[in-house]
Scaffold this motif. Structure first.
Motif, PDB file in Angstrom:
ATOM      1  N   TRP A 160      44.341  50.142  -4.719  1.00  0.00           N
ATOM      2  CA  TRP A 160      43.323  50.017  -3.690  1.00  0.00           C
ATOM      3  C   TRP A 160      42.334  51.178  -3.687  1.00  0.00           C
ATOM      4  O   TRP A 160      41.373  51.154  -2.925  1.00  0.00           O
ATOM      5  CB  TRP A 160      43.976  49.867  -2.311  1.00  0.00           C
ATOM      6  CG  TRP A 160      44.671  48.560  -2.182  1.00  0.00           C
ATOM      7  CD1 TRP A 160      46.018  48.341  -2.110  1.00  0.00           C
ATOM      8  CD2 TRP A 160      44.059  47.264  -2.182  1.00  0.00           C
ATOM      9  NE1 TRP A 160      46.264  46.991  -2.040  1.00  0.00           N
ATOM     10  CE2 TRP A 160      45.092  46.318  -2.076  1.00  0.00           C
ATOM     11  CE3 TRP A 160      42.738  46.813  -2.239  1.00  0.00           C
ATOM     12  CZ2 TRP A 160      44.848  44.947  -2.034  1.00  0.00           C
ATOM     13  CZ3 TRP A 160      42.512  45.456  -2.194  1.00  0.00           C
ATOM     14  CH2 TRP A 160      43.552  44.542  -2.095  1.00  0.00           C
ATOM     15  N   TYR A 161      42.575  52.185  -4.505  1.00  0.00           N
ATOM     16  CA  TYR A 161      41.613  53.272  -4.581  1.00  0.00           C
ATOM     17  C   TYR A 161      40.442  52.905  -5.494  1.00  0.00           C
ATOM     18  O   TYR A 161      39.343  53.405  -5.310  1.00  0.00           O
ATOM     19  CB  TYR A 161      42.289  54.541  -5.110  1.00  0.00           C
ATOM     20  CG  TYR A 161      43.286  55.099  -4.136  1.00  0.00           C
ATOM     21  CD1 TYR A 161      44.640  54.799  -4.250  1.00  0.00           C
ATOM     22  CD2 TYR A 161      42.883  55.881  -3.064  1.00  0.00           C
ATOM     23  CE1 TYR A 161      45.560  55.280  -3.333  1.00  0.00           C
ATOM     24  CE2 TYR A 161      43.797  56.363  -2.153  1.00  0.00           C
ATOM     25  CZ  TYR A 161      45.131  56.063  -2.292  1.00  0.00           C
ATOM     26  OH  TYR A 161      46.031  56.527  -1.379  1.00  0.00           O
ATOM     27  N   ALA A 162      40.699  52.091  -6.454  1.00  0.00           N
ATOM     28  CA  ALA A 162      39.628  51.646  -7.356  1.00  0.00           C
ATOM     29  C   ALA A 162      39.947  50.214  -7.775  1.00  0.00           C
ATOM     30  O   ALA A 162      40.329  49.957  -8.920  1.00  0.00           O
ATOM     31  CB  ALA A 162      39.536  52.554  -8.575  1.00  0.00           C
ATOM     32  N   PRO A 163      39.825  49.256  -6.871  1.00  0.00           N
ATOM     33  CA  PRO A 163      40.300  47.900  -7.162  1.00  0.00           C
ATOM     34  C   PRO A 163      39.601  47.244  -8.342  1.00  0.00           C
ATOM     35  O   PRO A 163      40.238  46.525  -9.110  1.00  0.00           O
ATOM     36  CB  PRO A 163      40.021  47.137  -5.853  1.00  0.00           C
ATOM     37  CG  PRO A 163      39.119  47.994  -5.056  1.00  0.00           C
ATOM     38  CD  PRO A 163      39.289  49.379  -5.515  1.00  0.00           C
ATOM     39  N   HIS A 220      35.091  54.254  -3.133  1.00  0.00           N
ATOM     40  CA  HIS A 220      35.625  53.062  -2.469  1.00  0.00           C
ATOM     41  C   HIS A 220      36.754  53.455  -1.529  1.00  0.00           C
ATOM     42  O   HIS A 220      36.815  53.004  -0.380  1.00  0.00           O
ATOM     43  CB  HIS A 220      36.103  52.064  -3.520  1.00  0.00           C
ATOM     44  CG  HIS A 220      36.818  50.890  -2.945  1.00  0.00           C
ATOM     45  ND1 HIS A 220      36.173  49.815  -2.361  1.00  0.00           N
ATOM     46  CD2 HIS A 220      38.139  50.616  -2.823  1.00  0.00           C
ATOM     47  CE1 HIS A 220      37.052  48.951  -1.926  1.00  0.00           C
ATOM     48  NE2 HIS A 220      38.258  49.404  -2.191  1.00  0.00           N
ATOM     49  N   ALA A 221      37.643  54.294  -2.030  1.00  0.00           N
ATOM     50  CA  ALA A 221      38.771  54.724  -1.193  1.00  0.00           C
ATOM     51  C   ALA A 221      38.267  55.453   0.045  1.00  0.00           C
ATOM     52  O   ALA A 221      38.754  55.238   1.158  1.00  0.00           O
ATOM     53  CB  ALA A 221      39.705  55.630  -1.993  1.00  0.00           C
ATOM     54  N   TYR A 243      41.163  48.608 -11.490  1.00  0.00           N
ATOM     55  CA  TYR A 243      42.545  48.195 -11.712  1.00  0.00           C
ATOM     56  C   TYR A 243      42.691  46.693 -11.856  1.00  0.00           C
ATOM     57  O   TYR A 243      43.626  46.227 -12.517  1.00  0.00           O
ATOM     58  CB  TYR A 243      43.443  48.752 -10.602  1.00  0.00           C
ATOM     59  CG  TYR A 243      43.711  50.214 -10.796  1.00  0.00           C
ATOM     60  CD1 TYR A 243      43.135  51.156  -9.963  1.00  0.00           C
ATOM     61  CD2 TYR A 243      44.492  50.652 -11.845  1.00  0.00           C
ATOM     62  CE1 TYR A 243      43.349  52.494 -10.179  1.00  0.00           C
ATOM     63  CE2 TYR A 243      44.720  51.991 -12.064  1.00  0.00           C
ATOM     64  CZ  TYR A 243      44.136  52.907 -11.221  1.00  0.00           C
ATOM     65  OH  TYR A 243      44.341  54.241 -11.442  1.00  0.00           O
ATOM     66  N   GLY A 303      40.185  43.492  -0.026  1.00  0.00           N
ATOM     67  CA  GLY A 303      39.904  44.807  -0.582  1.00  0.00           C
ATOM     68  C   GLY A 303      38.707  45.484   0.066  1.00  0.00           C
ATOM     69  O   GLY A 303      38.692  46.688   0.257  1.00  0.00           O
ATOM     70  N   PHE A 305      47.797  52.962  -7.336  1.00  0.00           N
ATOM     71  CA  PHE A 305      46.428  53.412  -7.129  1.00  0.00           C
ATOM     72  C   PHE A 305      45.468  52.252  -6.983  1.00  0.00           C
ATOM     73  O   PHE A 305      44.255  52.469  -6.941  1.00  0.00           O
ATOM     74  CB  PHE A 305      45.975  54.275  -8.312  1.00  0.00           C
ATOM     75  CG  PHE A 305      46.793  55.524  -8.466  1.00  0.00           C
ATOM     76  CD1 PHE A 305      47.917  55.540  -9.255  1.00  0.00           C
ATOM     77  CD2 PHE A 305      46.440  56.673  -7.791  1.00  0.00           C
ATOM     78  CE1 PHE A 305      48.676  56.683  -9.383  1.00  0.00           C
ATOM     79  CE2 PHE A 305      47.190  57.825  -7.917  1.00  0.00           C
ATOM     80  CZ  PHE A 305      48.315  57.830  -8.714  1.00  0.00           C
ATOM     81  N   THR A 340      38.327  57.951  -4.829  1.00  0.00           N
ATOM     82  CA  THR A 340      37.105  57.278  -5.243  1.00  0.00           C
ATOM     83  C   THR A 340      36.218  57.050  -4.023  1.00  0.00           C
ATOM     84  O   THR A 340      36.666  57.141  -2.876  1.00  0.00           O
ATOM     85  CB  THR A 340      37.426  55.923  -5.861  1.00  0.00           C
ATOM     86  OG1 THR A 340      38.138  55.141  -4.875  1.00  0.00           O
ATOM     87  CG2 THR A 340      38.304  56.067  -7.086  1.00  0.00           C
ATOM     88  N   HIS A 353      40.817  58.027 -11.374  1.00  0.00           N
ATOM     89  CA  HIS A 353      41.159  57.687 -10.002  1.00  0.00           C
ATOM     90  C   HIS A 353      42.556  58.125  -9.598  1.00  0.00           C
ATOM     91  O   HIS A 353      43.022  57.748  -8.544  1.00  0.00           O
ATOM     92  CB  HIS A 353      41.026  56.176  -9.737  1.00  0.00           C
ATOM     93  CG  HIS A 353      39.913  55.529 -10.497  1.00  0.00           C
ATOM     94  ND1 HIS A 353      38.599  55.955 -10.397  1.00  0.00           N
ATOM     95  CD2 HIS A 353      39.904  54.527 -11.387  1.00  0.00           C
ATOM     96  CE1 HIS A 353      37.863  55.219 -11.187  1.00  0.00           C
ATOM     97  NE2 HIS A 353      38.608  54.345 -11.798  1.00  0.00           N
TER      98      HIS A 353
END
Lengths: 641, 544
Positions: free
Chosen positions: B164-167, A159-160, B170, A27, B162, A157, A152
């Motif tokens: 991997w946008y806010a692991p 992170h993204a 999630y 990740g 979604f 985000t 999100h």
């Protein structure tokens, strides 16, 4: 019984921790690494960076399936595939920043692909397409999910954003000025995009050295202000093939446009500005909408045109009709139009300066439809109406009116009272054509030769008569035959006068000797001085061009001519690419174009014939470093926070 | 039939030469119980007759119903009733419709009255019809549960898009969903220990303080269990009661001479329990709260499994005695049900029950003696631990042995009836949970990985979830409601799922209160976690 950890449990824990560790690593770094390693856009080698212009395009929202105001993922893939197939190379904000701050050149057909939406799903789909074609993208976001406080699904985000940046496929800018604290969230994205094309006042403009505005045009070059760049907003309702065509035509138009409006509808060559623009039934009609006082249409791909020829047939007009050239957003232009029964030629040198009339002539009764042609050449404009040159001379233009687009428009103080109908439009950039002669001009100019000279001189940049002869031993002889005729032609048609000297018979031994080369150089410089010319066109054979003694001689000669503010041009009699050293030793290289008319020979500038777009009208006498200084002066370094 | 009911009912006197249908009935066990019944005769929409009456008694072949007017013998009828506790205690209140026919009519003796008694014969045996009705009902609820589960899984599946946008977010969301859904599967796999012939000596220890109204029934039910009386002893430790509890206990000793009563100054429940352990002689100590009433077979079931020396303790299932008092008690009925049948059963599958409730739990006395002193003198953050005695003792045992759950060992208890009592109880429980979770975390990793992972995950969720809820509410209040609806949908689905689970096993109108429980957990008891954290060193006795 007891509290010992079983072996199987320990293994299970190890496995779980390993999976968790892998998940964390994946990740945080893994996905980005794979993206960068296997799907990144190829790096652009420095040797491939030869251009100083780029096109920026803005792609609307992307959704899985077709939707209003959005591209489907299939359409996006077609669009990107078409752009790649047509030779476009994607660049990023770092390339643009380097271009404007350090003068780092761009690759040919450099394309900045921008996206301006907030939905992460749109970016996921776009990323898939970019990966597939090995392209880069720039995301202009309004705010991050953390700023928006959402869950999100509607904003990216932090992170993204960091992952997308780490993956090498994306850079980030802002579609709305963020709070200073949040500016760093997108990795200090220092580019802003005004999606509606209207620049809003910023709280901290110094933080954003790059600023784009969405518009119908997207070409930017070295002379543009990096804080006023354009981005072509693609329309989702157009088919991908049409959008690819439009992007292709956004580049400086090199070919001639000839449109007699047979095809119904505003095609891809035109950009409807405002008002009613109707192209059907073999005519173009311009008419303001109710409550508006003007209407207009731009010709795509002409934003950077300097020297050009524009022709149109005006069938009918009401109130005011204008054909603009060298029209810039900052407010400069030159225009020719019809108003109150007169033809007018006017110019506006700057945004705060008034429009001043250069000339006017009455519109003869019954002369409509009238064929109007105006040729912009350097600092002059030549006007022809119904085939006859008007005003008796080339009209001088202000130096600040140097480049811009072609625009046709109507206007009146009262709403909806102006109108214009045109039956054809033709426009083309002016090539770098020189006129010379294969022999001297001792013979009388007959009418045919004179006619040929007049016709070609309209579009030629320079006249290059054979007034200087170089003997085999290095002697120089000046003979200004038909001098009055040639000089008047040059003045009348705003051509430069650069006499030609044929050194084809020159023995190579002359140039090998120091005194021989010096004597010849001084002789040629004196000849140019005597003739009061702006330069010398030295004709060489192909085999002479690459020799070291020739190159050394040319360098010496050029220095001598520069000292008296003249230029050195070299004409190569044989085809093929000149050696690079020759291009550096002279101010320009010409070659026969193969066209001849009567005894006139047309030469073409090798640089402009190879380039995709029009070359500058004149070769700058400023050294390259100074040219870069011009670029850098427009770049204000961002102030540190 | 529930054997417990049989013991509470006397068979009726039977006349000589009864009618044929009645003769057959005499051969089955008859239960006298009055409950409302509706009898609808066959005959289509316009010709049928609907009579509302009251059942007088029933057995497996028929029922005697008192109705306002008679029906012809042999008339096909449909009998609508709500299952009573005696018919199906687990499914009491379930509306059913059984088919039958009129076997006999007994007219009333009063002149001018058309009221009579109908003897109705079921089409099939009552247990068979009840089973069928219950199965049909459960099928319908199971379909609803499956739909809700599918919706929940579908919503969580969308989260994957979604991910991997806010692991971090999630991982939390998906693992919480997985944790909750997995409880259903794991608890479904749980099976109570098989009832065998193992009958160790059992000491029932009841700690009491000021429970003069409830202690009588508690003691009575202890003596009414079907456990061999020679292998059972009952000890009550009076922890300095100031009301009439001691007097009541003395009276009870007269009724039950085997009852042992010990009095001590008010030292606290833990000390009382310890005193009980020290004075007990049985191999198995069964702790029962002073307001808890054992089911008849509770003791026999709770000692199942103790043949295995690795078993240290067993938790029983506790129902809510006063569930019908008000909405709060009804809410707690759902909560208890879900907490025991779902969460404790999930822990029990792996022998890792983290809390044997004080209401009903059994410990191997030998193991308790080993940890008695450290448990009695337990301190936390420098303060003496005086609450959470049950959870604390469970932890001491769990650190070395298995602790299981037995949902066939049933008792019922009185729960708080006012919000003040309830909230104070919840704060106390939160404090003990905080303390003991930290302690259990130090050894739980040695247990079965699934159980250990569930424990650690549940601990994290319990701390993080209230903060997450607060964040969502804050954002919604500040004009960013986009997260609010999906979050609430998730909560509603989970609450609905748990309520349906309750409804699946208990057709009680209280099932809807499960949603209220979710809301109270979100808004009140969840944030109490942080209050409990801040006041964890404050300790005092007191349950209500």
């Amino acid at each position: 019984m007891g509290d010992a950890l079983k072996k199987s449990y320990a293994l299970a824990w190890l496995l779980m921790l390993a999976c968790a560790g892998f998940g964390v690593a994946w990740g945080l770094y893994g996905r980005a690494y794979v993206r960068r390693r296997f799907f990144a856009a190829p790096a652009i080698p420095e040797s491939a960076r030869t251009e100083s212009q780029f096109v920026a395009i803005l792609i609307p929202r992307v959704r899985p399936r077709s939707q209003k105001y959005a591209l489907s993922s299939a359409e996006l893939a077609k669009l990107l595939g078409g752009l790649k197939a047509s030779g476009h190379v994607t660049i990023g904000l770092d390339d643009v920043e380097g271009f404007y701050s350090r003068g780092r050149l761009l690759p040919p057909k450099a394309l900045l692909i921008a996206f301006s939406e907030n939905d992460p799903r749109g970016y996921a789909l776009s990323d898939r397409a970019l990966k597939r074609f090995g392209m880069r993208g720039v995301a202009f976001i309004r705010r991050t999910a953390e700023e928006a406080g959402d869950e999100h699904r509607q904003h990216l985000t932090r992170h993204a954003i960091s992952q997308m940046r780490l993956g090498g496929g994306w850079e980030f800018g802002w579609a709305a000025e963020p709070a200073p604290a949040a500016a760093s969230a997108a990795g200090e994205g220092r580019a802003l995009l005004d999606t509606d094309g209207l620049p809003r006042p910023l709280r901290h403009p110094e933080l954003y050295p790059l600023r784009f505005a969405a518009s119908e045009m997207g070409l930017n070059d070295a002379l543009d202000d990096p804080r006023a760049l354009r981005m072509l907003a693609l329309r989702p309702e157009r088919a991908p093939e049409e959008n690819v065509l439009i992007v292709g035509k956004t580049w400086p138009r090199a070919a001639e446009l000839s449109d007699d409006f047979r095809a119904d509808g505003v095609g891809t060559d035109w950009i409807a500005g405002w008002g009613v623009v109707s192209m059907r039934h073999r005519r173009l009609a311009l008419l303001p909408t109710p409550r508006h006082t003007s209407a207009g249409v731009f010709l795509r791909g002409t934003e950077k045109w300097r020297d050009a020829t524009v022709e149109f047939v005006l069938k009918r007009y009401q109130k005011e009709f204008w054909a603009y050239a060298r029209l810039r957003d900052e407010g400069g232009f030159v225009r020719i139009g019809a108003r109150d029964g007169f033809w007018y030629v006017e110019q506006k040198a700057g945004p705060s300066l008034p429009v001043n009339m250069l000339a006017r002539a009455p519109i003869a009764e019954g002369s409509l439809p009238a064929s109007v042609r105006f040729v912009l050449k350097g600092g002059s404009v030549l006007v022809y109406i119904n085939g006859r040159m008007q005003f008796g001379r080339a009209l001088r233009l202000s130096p600040s009116v140097d480049r811009g687009r072609v625009f046709l428009g109507v206007y009146d103080g009262r709403a909806r009272s102006s109108l214009a109908v045109l039956t054809s439009v033709r426009a083309a950039p002016l090539g770098d054509v020189w006129i010379t002669t294969r022999s001297d001009l001792r013979r009388e100019f007959d009418e045919g030769r004179l006619e040929a000279l007049r016709d070609e001189a309209v579009y030629a940049r320079a006249l290059s008569p054979r007034w200087i002869t170089v003997s085999s031993d290095g002697g120089v002889l000046v003979s200004e035959t038909q001098g009055v005729l040639v000089r008047s032609m040059a003045g009348f048609y705003a051509c430069r006068l650069v006499p030609a000297a044929d050194a084809g018979e020159l023995a190579s031994a002359v140039l090998s000797r120091e005194d021989g080369a010096a004597r010849l150089s001084a002789g040629l410089a004196a000849a140019v001085r005597t003739l009061n010319a702006s330069g010398l066109n030295l004709r060489l054979r192909g085999d002479q061009a690459g020799r070291p003694e020739t190159l050394a001689f040319l360098a010496r000669l050029r220095d001598g001519l520069h000292a008296q503010r003249a230029e050195l041009w070299v004409t190569l009699d044989e085809g093929g690419s000149p050696p690079p050293a020759l291009s550096r030793a002279a101010d320009g290289v010409l070659r026969p174009s193969g066209k001849r008319r009567q005894s006139l020979e047309l030469l073409e500038d090798i640089r402009s014939s190879a380039a995709a777009g029009p070359a500058p009208a004149t070769v700058s006498l400023q050294p390259r470093s100074a040219r870069q200084t011009v670029i850098r002066a427009q770049w204000e370094p961002a102030k540190t926070k | 039939m529930n054997p417990q009911t049989q013991a509470h009912n006397e068979p009726e006197t039977i006349r000589a030469n009864p009618p044929a249908g009645v003769r057959e009935r005499r051969q089955r066990v008859r239960v006298s119980e009055r409950f409302p019944v509706t009898v609808v005769s066959a005959g289509g929409l316009f010709r049928s007759v609907t009579l509302t009456g009251e059942a007088k008694d029933y057995d497996s072949s028929g029922v005697c119903v008192h109705v306002p007017r008679p029906l012809a013998v042999g008339t096909e009828v449909r009998i609508r009733l709500h299952l009573s506790k005696s018919i199906a205690p687990a499914f009491r209140g379930l509306p059913c419709e059984f088919r039958g026919r009129v076997a006999a009519v007994r007219k009333q003796k009063a002149k001018g009255s058309t009221a009579c008694e109908l003897v109705l014969q079921w089409d099939r045996l009552l247990p068979e019809m009840v089973s069928k009705a219950v199965a049909s009902y459960q099928r319908k609820i199971a379909v609803l549960i499956a739909l809700v589960l599918a919706t929940l899984i579908g919503a969580k599946w969308q989260s994957l898009e979604f991910f991997w946008y806010a692991p971090v977010f999630y991982v939390y969301s998906l693992s919480l969903g997985l944790y909750l859904v997995s409880r259903f599967y794991i608890s479904w796999r749980h099976r109570a220990p098989v009832l065998g012939t193992y009958t160790p000596t059992v000491s029932i220890v009841i700690s009491v303080r000021n429970e003069e109204h409830a202690i009588t029934r508690t003691v009575e039910t202890c003596f009414e269990t079907d456990y061999p009386s020679d292998r059972r002893e009952v000890l009550v430790i009076n922890d300095g009661s100031t009301d009439g509890t001691l007097r009541v206990l003395k009276d009870l000793q007269k009724r039950f001479p085997q009852l042992q009563v010990f009095s001590q100054p008010p030292t606290g429940k833990r000390a009382a329990m310890a005193a009980g352990v020290l004075n007990a002689t049985g191999e198995i100590i069964t702790f029962v709260d002073s307001d808890t009433f054992l089911f008849r077979d509770a003791l026999r079931h709770i000692v199942c499994g103790f043949e295995d020396p690795t078993l240290g303790a067993s938790a029983g299932y506790t129902e809510v005695e006063n569930a019908n008092t008000n909405a709060l008690t009804g809410l707690q009925e759902v909560r208890y049900y879900v907490s025991f049948r779902l969460l404790k059963a999930s822990e029990g599958l792996y022998g890792c029950v983290t809390c044997c409730p004080g209401c009903l739990s059994a410990y191997r006395r030998k193991y308790v003696l080993d940890v008695l002193q450290p448990w009695l003198h337990q301190r936390f953050l420098g303060a003496e631990a005086t609450f959470g005695d049950d959870r604390s003792l469970t932890n001491f045992i769990l650190s070395k042995y298995r602790v299981i759950y037995n949902d066939l060992a049933v008792a019922s208890t009185l729960v708080p009836e006012t919000w003040g009592q309830y909230l104070r109880q919840q704060v106390r429980w939160k404090k003990s949970w905080l303390r003991e979770t930290l302690i259990a975390a130090s050894f739980m990793y040695k247990k079965h990985p699934v159980a250990a992972l569930s424990f650690y995950a549940a601990s994290v969720f319990s701390v993080v979830s209230p903060a997450m809820a607060a964040r969502v509410v804050y954002q919604a209040a500040h004009g960013e409601p986009s997260i609010f609806l999906p979050y609430m949908l998730g909560l509603v689905l989970i609450g609905f799922l748990q309520s349906l689970y309750f409804l699946h096993r208990r057709p009680s109108p209280h099932w809807l209160l499960g949603m209220l429980w979710m809301a109270s957990a979100l808004l009140i008891t969840g944030p109490q976690t942080y209050y409990a954290l801040l006041t964890v060193r404050k300790n005092h006795w007191g349950t209500r």
